[in-house]
Motif scaffolding. Structure first.
Motif, PDB file in Angstrom:
ATOM      1  N   ILE A   1       0.862  -1.335   0.008  1.00  0.00           N
ATOM      2  CA  ILE A   1      -0.003   0.091   0.125  1.00  0.00           C
ATOM      3  C   ILE A   1       0.713   1.190  -0.044  1.00  0.00           C
ATOM      4  O   ILE A   1       1.720   1.543   0.905  1.00  0.00           O
ATOM      5  CB  ILE A   1      -0.981   0.111   1.233  1.00  0.00           C
ATOM      6  CG1 ILE A   1      -2.006  -1.192   1.073  1.00  0.00           C
ATOM      7  CG2 ILE A   1      -1.620   1.500   1.429  1.00  0.00           C
ATOM      8  CD1 ILE A   1      -2.897  -1.357   2.308  1.00  0.00           C
ATOM      9  N   ASN A   2       0.617   1.995  -1.006  1.00  0.00           N
ATOM     10  CA  ASN A   2       1.384   3.426  -1.182  1.00  0.00           C
ATOM     11  C   ASN A   2       0.360   4.593  -1.041  1.00  0.00           C
ATOM     12  O   ASN A   2       0.515   5.483  -0.532  1.00  0.00           O
ATOM     13  CB  ASN A   2       2.280   3.268  -2.029  1.00  0.00           C
ATOM     14  CG  ASN A   2       2.972   4.821  -2.540  1.00  0.00           C
ATOM     15  OD1 ASN A   2       3.725   5.216  -1.493  1.00  0.00           O
ATOM     16  ND2 ASN A   2       3.031   5.194  -3.580  1.00  0.00           N
ATOM     17  N   SER A   3      -0.553   4.220  -2.111  1.00  0.00           N
ATOM     18  CA  SER A   3      -1.374   5.568  -2.416  1.00  0.00           C
ATOM     19  C   SER A   3      -2.770   5.246  -1.538  1.00  0.00           C
ATOM     20  O   SER A   3      -3.413   4.000  -1.529  1.00  0.00           O
ATOM     21  CB  SER A   3      -1.853   5.719  -3.877  1.00  0.00           C
ATOM     22  OG  SER A   3      -2.331   4.308  -4.458  1.00  0.00           O
ATOM     23  N   ILE A   4      -3.417   6.240  -1.082  1.00  0.00           N
ATOM     24  CA  ILE A   4      -4.467   6.271  -0.043  1.00  0.00           C
ATOM     25  C   ILE A   4      -5.352   7.507  -0.603  1.00  0.00           C
ATOM     26  O   ILE A   4      -4.915   8.761  -0.428  1.00  0.00           O
ATOM     27  CB  ILE A   4      -4.269   6.268   1.331  1.00  0.00           C
ATOM     28  CG1 ILE A   4      -2.948   5.418   1.542  1.00  0.00           C
ATOM     29  CG2 ILE A   4      -5.258   6.190   2.268  1.00  0.00           C
ATOM     30  CD1 ILE A   4      -2.532   5.365   2.931  1.00  0.00           C
ATOM     31  N   ALA A   5      -6.673   7.220  -0.747  1.00  0.00           N
ATOM     32  CA  ALA A   5      -7.553   8.245  -0.781  1.00  0.00           C
ATOM     33  C   ALA A   5      -8.602   8.279   0.546  1.00  0.00           C
ATOM     34  O   ALA A   5      -8.866   6.985   0.993  1.00  0.00           O
ATOM     35  CB  ALA A   5      -8.650   7.899  -2.088  1.00  0.00           C
ATOM     36  N   ILE A   6      -8.624   9.410   1.001  1.00  0.00           N
ATOM     37  CA  ILE A   6      -9.426   9.524   2.255  1.00  0.00           C
ATOM     38  C   ILE A   6     -10.613  10.280   1.792  1.00  0.00           C
ATOM     39  O   ILE A   6     -10.474  11.281   1.392  1.00  0.00           O
ATOM     40  CB  ILE A   6      -8.576  10.307   3.549  1.00  0.00           C
ATOM     41  CG1 ILE A   6      -7.199   9.544   3.668  1.00  0.00           C
ATOM     42  CG2 ILE A   6      -9.446  10.189   4.804  1.00  0.00           C
ATOM     43  CD1 ILE A   6      -6.576  10.184   4.698  1.00  0.00           C
ATOM     44  N   CYS A   7     -11.637  10.020   2.276  1.00  0.00           N
ATOM     45  CA  CYS A   7     -13.009  10.346   1.512  1.00  0.00           C
ATOM     46  C   CYS A   7     -14.086  10.907   2.610  1.00  0.00           C
ATOM     47  O   CYS A   7     -14.256  10.179   3.386  1.00  0.00           O
ATOM     48  CB  CYS A   7     -13.480   9.481   0.564  1.00  0.00           C
ATOM     49  SG  CYS A   7     -12.310   8.715  -0.782  1.00  0.00           S
ATOM     50  N   GLY A   8     -14.671  11.931   2.469  1.00  0.00           N
ATOM     51  CA  GLY A   8     -15.858  12.372   3.433  1.00  0.00           C
ATOM     52  C   GLY A   8     -16.643  13.368   2.514  1.00  0.00           C
ATOM     53  O   GLY A   8     -16.285  14.036   1.534  1.00  0.00           O
ATOM     54  N   ALA A   9     -17.993  13.466   3.028  1.00  0.00           N
ATOM     55  CA  ALA A   9     -18.778  14.318   2.153  1.00  0.00           C
ATOM     56  C   ALA A   9     -18.609  15.844   2.388  1.00  0.00           C
ATOM     57  O   ALA A   9     -18.792  16.516   1.259  1.00  0.00           O
ATOM     58  CB  ALA A   9     -20.327  14.162   2.683  1.00  0.00           C
TER      59      ALA A   9
END
Length: 363
Positions: free
Chosen positions: A19-27
């Motif tokens: 794991i290298n790339s991470i997307a953190i998501c919120g409204a």
């Protein structure tokens, strides 16, 4: 896999070395709202540990941390239209593009609806590892009436018992209460990962003189601080009532309420109760917020329900004495918190008064 980790970095590093790339998501990624602050702090922590991080949101007016890319895929910024954004996001070009971009992302972390659905679809279409990050320990529909109440119930289901949450690769919760709650809704064993404050949080702190001059606070004043949106859930009106009883005839007490109005009717109630010694600042920039944490004698909250209670953790970083009900999850990580029995306002007032007295005696 363990069922708890001390930080999001420890959790992510336990998943896979690939794991290298991470997307953190919120409204929403704005200057108000606890979830947005959690997203920001997760992005800081992961980025500082060498991960390639992006933040995805519908509505965002907040600058992302250094080295983190912000993607806004929503169309509207005001209620009720931004609620429409949530509903239609999976079929809009920007929503479809989000799912397509996840082909280049190793891990997607979804905070609440609609990214629970978008991330679930990305995991199925692109094979991206999907983590749902759970915050609530109860529904908030009791704060609304009519159509808004119905929508709150629906949204709560979409963030708890819906199959796009139940079938996530991993479910994480910010507190033991949230873990128990999401476990009961999903029949899964969620992973407990408490919110933490990165060392780089609050790189600048406004001086005592700046705070006092801007908000008409005297150097000799006793300052009681609360940070959070002006909403019924925070029970700001009860905090003002307690402040008035403790203050009595003292002229050198100030109650500072840092937070934006989000419900006009309740904000009017708060202002009607507030005396001239209650300072409502509205939203403040991080430098000023850090200054308030630094100069305040006591941090106090009458809230009975929080996913975590991030401002308490922030206040603790500055060594501020904290008075809160024992139902707030964040107090379990704070050694010197002064705890009142859940919902017992007389006990809260006694504990707050004693905390102020002890602080003044030590000064």
């Amino acid at each position: 896999m363990n069922d708890n980790y001390p930080s999001i970095v420890d959790f992510v590093e336990s998943l896979s070395a690939d794991i290298n790339s991470i997307a953190i998501c919120g409204a929403s990624y704005t200057d108000i709202g606890g979830v947005a602050r959690v997203i920001e702090q997760q992005a800081i922590a992961l980025s500082e540990h060498g991960f390639d991080v992006e933040i995805d949101t519908l509505d965002g007016n907040k600058e992302p941390p250094d080295g983190v890319t912000l993607y806004k895929i929503g169309r509207f910024e005001t209620t009720p239209y931004k609620e429409i954004d949530k509903i239609i996001s999976t079929v809009t070009p920007s929503g479809v593009n989000f799912i397509s971009r996840m082909d280049n992302i190793d891990l997607v972390i979804a905070h609440r609806f609609p990214f629970s659905i978008l991330s679930y679809l990305a995991s199925r279409v692109q094979g991206t590892t999907y983590v749902f990050w759970s915050h609530p320990s109860q529904s908030s529909d009791d704060l609304f009436d009519g159509a808004a109440r119905i929508w709150a119930k629906i949204q709560h289901h979409l963030e708890t018992g819906h199959f796009t949450v139940r079938d996530a690769d991993y479910i994480c919760a910010v507190s033991e209460e949230s873990k128990s709650y999401i476990d009961s809704k999903t029949d899964r064993d969620a992973i407990y990962v408490p919110n933490t404050i990165p060392e780089s949080r609050f790189p600048e702190v406004a001086s005592q003189a700046t705070i006092q001059d801007r908000y008409d606070i005297e150097p000799t004043d006793t300052v009681i601080l609360h940070v959070g949106r002006i909403t019924p859930r925070k029970r700001i009106d009860k905090l003002i009532e307690s402040f008035k009883k403790i203050k009595n005839d003292s002229v050198d007490y100030k109650l500072v309420l840092v937070g934006k109005d989000t419900m006009d009717e309740y904000a009017d109630t708060v202002r009607e109760k507030a005396s001239e010694d209650v300072i409502l600042t509205g939203f403040v920039e991080d430098e000023i917020l850090a200054g308030f944490y630094h100069i305040s004698d006591v941090y106090a909250t009458c809230s009975l329900s929080e996913g975590w209670g991030l401002p308490l953790s922030e206040a603790n970083r500055f060594g501020t004495t904290i008075v809160a009900y024992d139902s707030i999850p964040a107090v379990r990580s704070i050694e010197n918190a002064v705890l009142a029995t859940d919902g017992d306002q007389a006990d809260f007032e006694a504990k707050l008064e004693d905390a102020i007295r002890q602080h003044l005696n030590q000064a």
